[in-house]
Structure formats: structure tokens, C-alpha cells
Motif scaffolding. Structure first.
Motif, PDB file in Angstrom:
ATOM      1  N   UNK A  51      -4.763  -8.766  -4.323  1.00  0.00           N
ATOM      2  CA  UNK A  51      -5.038  -7.880  -5.236  1.00  0.00           C
ATOM      3  C   UNK A  51      -4.227  -6.689  -4.485  1.00  0.00           C
ATOM      4  N   UNK A  52      -3.446  -6.108  -5.469  1.00  0.00           N
ATOM      5  CA  UNK A  52      -2.452  -4.956  -4.806  1.00  0.00           C
ATOM      6  C   UNK A  52      -3.174  -3.513  -5.552  1.00  0.00           C
ATOM      7  N   UNK A  53      -3.442  -2.771  -4.276  1.00  0.00           N
ATOM      8  CA  UNK A  53      -4.158  -1.275  -4.408  1.00  0.00           C
ATOM      9  C   UNK A  53      -3.023  -0.339  -4.515  1.00  0.00           C
ATOM     10  N   UNK A  54      -2.906   0.208  -5.341  1.00  0.00           N
ATOM     11  CA  UNK A  54      -1.877   1.416  -5.464  1.00  0.00           C
ATOM     12  C   UNK A  54      -2.640   2.689  -5.810  1.00  0.00           C
ATOM     13  N   UNK A  55      -2.022   3.887  -4.978  1.00  0.00           N
ATOM     14  CA  UNK A  55      -2.702   5.140  -5.389  1.00  0.00           C
ATOM     15  C   UNK A  55      -1.477   5.877  -6.062  1.00  0.00           C
ATOM     16  N   UNK A  56      -2.039   6.444  -7.289  1.00  0.00           N
ATOM     17  CA  UNK A  56      -1.202   7.353  -8.129  1.00  0.00           C
ATOM     18  C   UNK A  56      -1.479   8.726  -7.655  1.00  0.00           C
ATOM     19  N   UNK A  57      -0.257   9.502  -7.286  1.00  0.00           N
ATOM     20  CA  UNK A  57      -0.267  10.759  -6.849  1.00  0.00           C
ATOM     21  C   UNK A  57       0.583  11.592  -7.727  1.00  0.00           C
ATOM     22  N   UNK A  58      -0.385  13.050  -7.978  1.00  0.00           N
ATOM     23  CA  UNK A  58       0.472  14.089  -8.607  1.00  0.00           C
ATOM     24  C   UNK A  58       0.818  15.212  -7.480  1.00  0.00           C
ATOM     25  N   UNK A  59       1.901  15.196  -6.884  1.00  0.00           N
ATOM     26  CA  UNK A  59       1.995  16.147  -5.979  1.00  0.00           C
ATOM     27  C   UNK A  59       1.686  17.550  -6.081  1.00  0.00           C
ATOM     28  N   UNK A  60       1.789  18.068  -7.227  1.00  0.00           N
ATOM     29  CA  UNK A  60       1.460  19.638  -7.495  1.00  0.00           C
ATOM     30  C   UNK A  60       0.103  19.879  -6.993  1.00  0.00           C
ATOM     31  N   UNK A  61      -0.678  19.000  -7.353  1.00  0.00           N
ATOM     32  CA  UNK A  61      -2.290  18.877  -7.062  1.00  0.00           C
ATOM     33  C   UNK A  61      -3.023  19.626  -8.106  1.00  0.00           C
ATOM     34  N   UNK A  62      -2.300  20.030  -9.091  1.00  0.00           N
ATOM     35  CA  UNK A  62      -3.340  20.326 -10.287  1.00  0.00           C
ATOM     36  C   UNK A  62      -2.077  20.399 -11.661  1.00  0.00           C
ATOM     37  N   UNK A  63      -2.814  20.515 -12.901  1.00  0.00           N
ATOM     38  CA  UNK A  63      -2.135  20.316 -14.015  1.00  0.00           C
ATOM     39  C   UNK A  63      -2.293  21.872 -14.808  1.00  0.00           C
ATOM     40  N   UNK A  64      -1.251  22.361 -15.227  1.00  0.00           N
ATOM     41  CA  UNK A  64      -1.463  23.624 -15.850  1.00  0.00           C
ATOM     42  C   UNK A  64      -0.792  23.603 -17.511  1.00  0.00           C
ATOM     43  N   UNK A  65      -1.030  24.495 -18.017  1.00  0.00           N
ATOM     44  CA  UNK A  65      -0.601  24.571 -19.423  1.00  0.00           C
ATOM     45  C   UNK A  65       0.872  24.003 -19.604  1.00  0.00           C
ATOM     46  N   UNK A  66       1.062  23.125 -20.682  1.00  0.00           N
ATOM     47  CA  UNK A  66       2.358  22.640 -20.803  1.00  0.00           C
ATOM     48  C   UNK A  66       2.952  21.568 -19.960  1.00  0.00           C
ATOM     49  N   UNK A  67       2.100  21.251 -19.325  1.00  0.00           N
ATOM     50  CA  UNK A  67       2.377  19.855 -18.491  1.00  0.00           C
ATOM     51  C   UNK A  67       2.150  18.804 -18.803  1.00  0.00           C
ATOM     52  N   UNK A  68       2.917  17.781 -19.046  1.00  0.00           N
ATOM     53  CA  UNK A  68       2.596  16.417 -19.662  1.00  0.00           C
ATOM     54  C   UNK A  68       2.794  15.169 -18.557  1.00  0.00           C
ATOM     55  N   UNK A  69       1.765  14.697 -18.499  1.00  0.00           N
ATOM     56  CA  UNK A  69       1.672  13.530 -17.679  1.00  0.00           C
ATOM     57  C   UNK A  69       1.606  12.123 -18.417  1.00  0.00           C
ATOM     58  N   UNK A  70       2.504  11.172 -18.011  1.00  0.00           N
ATOM     59  CA  UNK A  70       2.325   9.891 -18.624  1.00  0.00           C
ATOM     60  C   UNK A  70       2.459   8.816 -17.672  1.00  0.00           C
ATOM     61  N   UNK A  71       1.680   7.917 -17.726  1.00  0.00           N
ATOM     62  CA  UNK A  71       1.554   6.776 -16.742  1.00  0.00           C
ATOM     63  C   UNK A  71       1.514   5.438 -17.721  1.00  0.00           C
ATOM     64  N   UNK A  72       2.651   4.681 -17.372  1.00  0.00           N
ATOM     65  CA  UNK A  72       2.411   3.425 -18.245  1.00  0.00           C
ATOM     66  C   UNK A  72       2.747   2.299 -17.227  1.00  0.00           C
ATOM     67  N   UNK A  73       1.754   1.427 -17.307  1.00  0.00           N
ATOM     68  CA  UNK A  73       1.580   0.559 -16.435  1.00  0.00           C
ATOM     69  C   UNK A  73       1.465  -1.188 -17.282  1.00  0.00           C
ATOM     70  N   UNK A  74       2.202  -2.212 -16.710  1.00  0.00           N
ATOM     71  CA  UNK A  74       2.437  -3.354 -17.209  1.00  0.00           C
ATOM     72  C   UNK A  74       1.942  -4.574 -15.934  1.00  0.00           C
TER      73      UNK A  74
END
Length: 281
Positions: free
Chosen positions: A51-74
Motif C-alpha cells: 500500500x502506497x500512502x501519498x499526501x496531497x498538498x496545496x502549498x498556499x494553504x487556502x483556496x480563493x475566488x478564481x482558483x481552479x484545482x484539478x487532481x487526476x489519479x490513475x
């Protein structure tokens, strides 16, 4: 791994692509690429190679108006990955600009994907759109939860302005198993209705797709209850086990889901439910 920073006048455009493979009994993060401030930390193996554990990090620490986050996992055949986040996701006041998150997961036969992020907090004034799409092969397994807080409970803030659009689609072999859509605003009737969210500031959903659910397991899940002052429910539709939480505490919701995972993981992943280390930091 590739990396390229990208912004627009409206906010950050952040994209992270991950591919996991199983090689000689070890689940590996075989490929990764990111654009903008969304990254993955070094893979961890607290359960051994399988089992591989992986931690997804968004360095800015918060999301503001206009931000677009996309996570694609296969996940390739027989791989097992557990993905989580290092802390609560913070969705700030948007200022009239929509912030969005897109999740796209593809899981091959015999593979197991666990998506277990920490809670998301909608600040007052947040305008958010979340779209999650899970594509499963015939014998793939998906287990994922989300915990949402309307306002910052610790500081007494309520979500009084804003909008939340959510969509979850779960398919197996191109066949639709589960779909949910919601469009919420603070003054919407369903926010207070007994047939809706009952005025609760914390909402949680735990979904598992791992084939036919044993009746005894359903009964065991229904015997597990959150602390007093919360509502919960366990149901199964088209071999998808869905658990709901309505209450006043994100930590309570997490404890409830973790208790359920203790009995569910030996079924869907044939192993005990070890909690990611980052949850204890």
C-alpha cells in the motif's frame, strides 16, 4: 516529474496528475506531474510495500475566488494507493469569483483507491464548485469520504453568504452506479429542513464501491453510531455502500468514519485499517 507554475487574472490554475502501478508486490507512484501549487509529498509505506500512502498538498494553504484545482489519479491493475491531505482545506471568501475543484479517478481491475482527505471548511462568502468523477473497472475498489464544514466552527463563524455546487459520479465499466448533485446557498430551504441538512454546520459522506456488500457487514455498520447530537444513516444502492453524517463537529464526523473504516477495510481491502500518520500531527 514535471512542474510548471501557472496563474490567470482570476487565480491559480493548479493541476496534479498521479499514476500508481504494482510491480513485484510493491505499489509505486510511477508517474507524477504538476502545474501550479498542487503537489504530492514523498510516498510512504507504513503498511509495507503493498500500500502506497501519498499526501496531497496545496502549498498556499487556502483556496480563493478564481482558483481552479484539478487532481487526476490513475491506478493500474492490483495497485493500492491511499491518498489524504495534511490538514483541513480552507475555501476563503470568493469576492464574486468561483473557486473550483475537480477530481478524476480511474481504477483498474484488482486495484484499490482510498481517498480520505481531511475536512473542507467553507468560509463565509465562499463560492465553490466541486466535481468528482470515479471510473472503476470490473473488480476495482474505491473507498472515499468527504467532510464539509459550513463556516469556521472554532471561531463561531457561520456560512451566511456564498454558493456551493457539488457533483459526484461513480461508474463501473461505463455503467452509472451513483450520482449526486446539489446546489446550496445559505438561505436555501434544504439547509434547515428536516428532510435536508437540519441546520447542521457539518456534513459528511463515506462511499465504498467494492462489489456486493454482505448483509452482516451492513448490520455491523448500522450498530456504529456517532456521538450524541448527530444524525447518521447507512444505505446500499447498486452495491455502493453510502454512509451519511449530519452534526456539529468535524472531528466527531472523522471519528465516526474511522470507526466504520475499522470494520469496512478488512472487507474491501483485505487488511486492517491503519490510519495515515499525518492525521496524528
Amino acid at each position: 516529474m514535471t512542474s510548471m507554475q501557472a496563474t490567470t487574472p482570476g487565480g491559480w490554475q493548479a493541476e496534479l496528475k498521479l499514476q500508481f502501478e504494482q510491480r513485484m508486490g510493491r505499489s509505486l507512484l510511477a508517474r507524477r506531474a504538476h502545474r501550479g501549487p498542487l503537489v504530492v509529498q514523498k510516498p510512504l509505506y507504513p503498511e509495507g510495500d503493498a500500500v502506497c500512502h501519498a499526501i496531497i498538498v496545496h502549498p498556499p494553504g487556502g483556496v480563493v475566488g478564481g482558483d481552479q484545482l484539478s487532481l487526476q489519479v490513475q491506478l493500474a491493475s492490483s495497485a493500492h494507493a491511499l491518498l489524504t491531505t495534511p490538514g483541513a482545506g480552507k475555501w476563503y471568501k470568493s469576492g464574486g469569483r468561483l473557486a473550483s475543484q475537480s477530481l478524476q479517478f480511474e481504477v483498474a481491475d484488482g486495484a484499490v483507491l482510498e481517498w480520505l482527505p481531511q475536512e473542507n471548511i467553507l468560509f463565509d462568502g465562499a463560492e465553490v464548485a466541486w466535481n468528482s468523477r470515479m471510473q472503476l473497472s470490473a473488480t476495482a475498489v474505491y473507498a472515499g469520504w468527504d467532510i464539509l464544514c459550513f463556516g469556521r466552527q472554532a471561531s463561531g463563524e457561520h456560512w451566511q453568504r456564498g454558493v456551493l455546487g457539488q457533483r459526484l459520479t461513480l461508474q463501473r465499466e461505463e455503467r452509472l452506479l451513483w450520482q449526486e448533485r446539489s446546489q446550496l446557498e445559505p438561505d436555501a430551504l434544504c439547509m434547515q429542513s428536516v428532510a435536508g441538512l437540519r441546520g447542521c454546520p457539518v456534513v459528511g459522506n463515506f462511499v465504498v464501491a467494492a462489489g456486493a456488500v454482505p448483509a452482516a457487514l451492513i448490520d455491523t455498520c448500522r450498530e456504529i453510531v456517532p456521538d450524541a447530537g448527530a444524525w447518521h444513516g447507512v444505505s446500499v444502492v447498486q452495491n455502493v455502500l453510502a454512509v451519511r453524517y449530519l452534526g456539529h463537529s468535524a472531528s466527531q464526523a472523522r471519528r465516526y468514519f474511522e470507526a466504520l473504516r475499522q470494520v469496512l477495510r478488512p472487507w474491501y481491502a483485505a487488511r486492517a485499517a491503519l490510519a495515515p500518520r499525518v492525521w496524528n500531527t
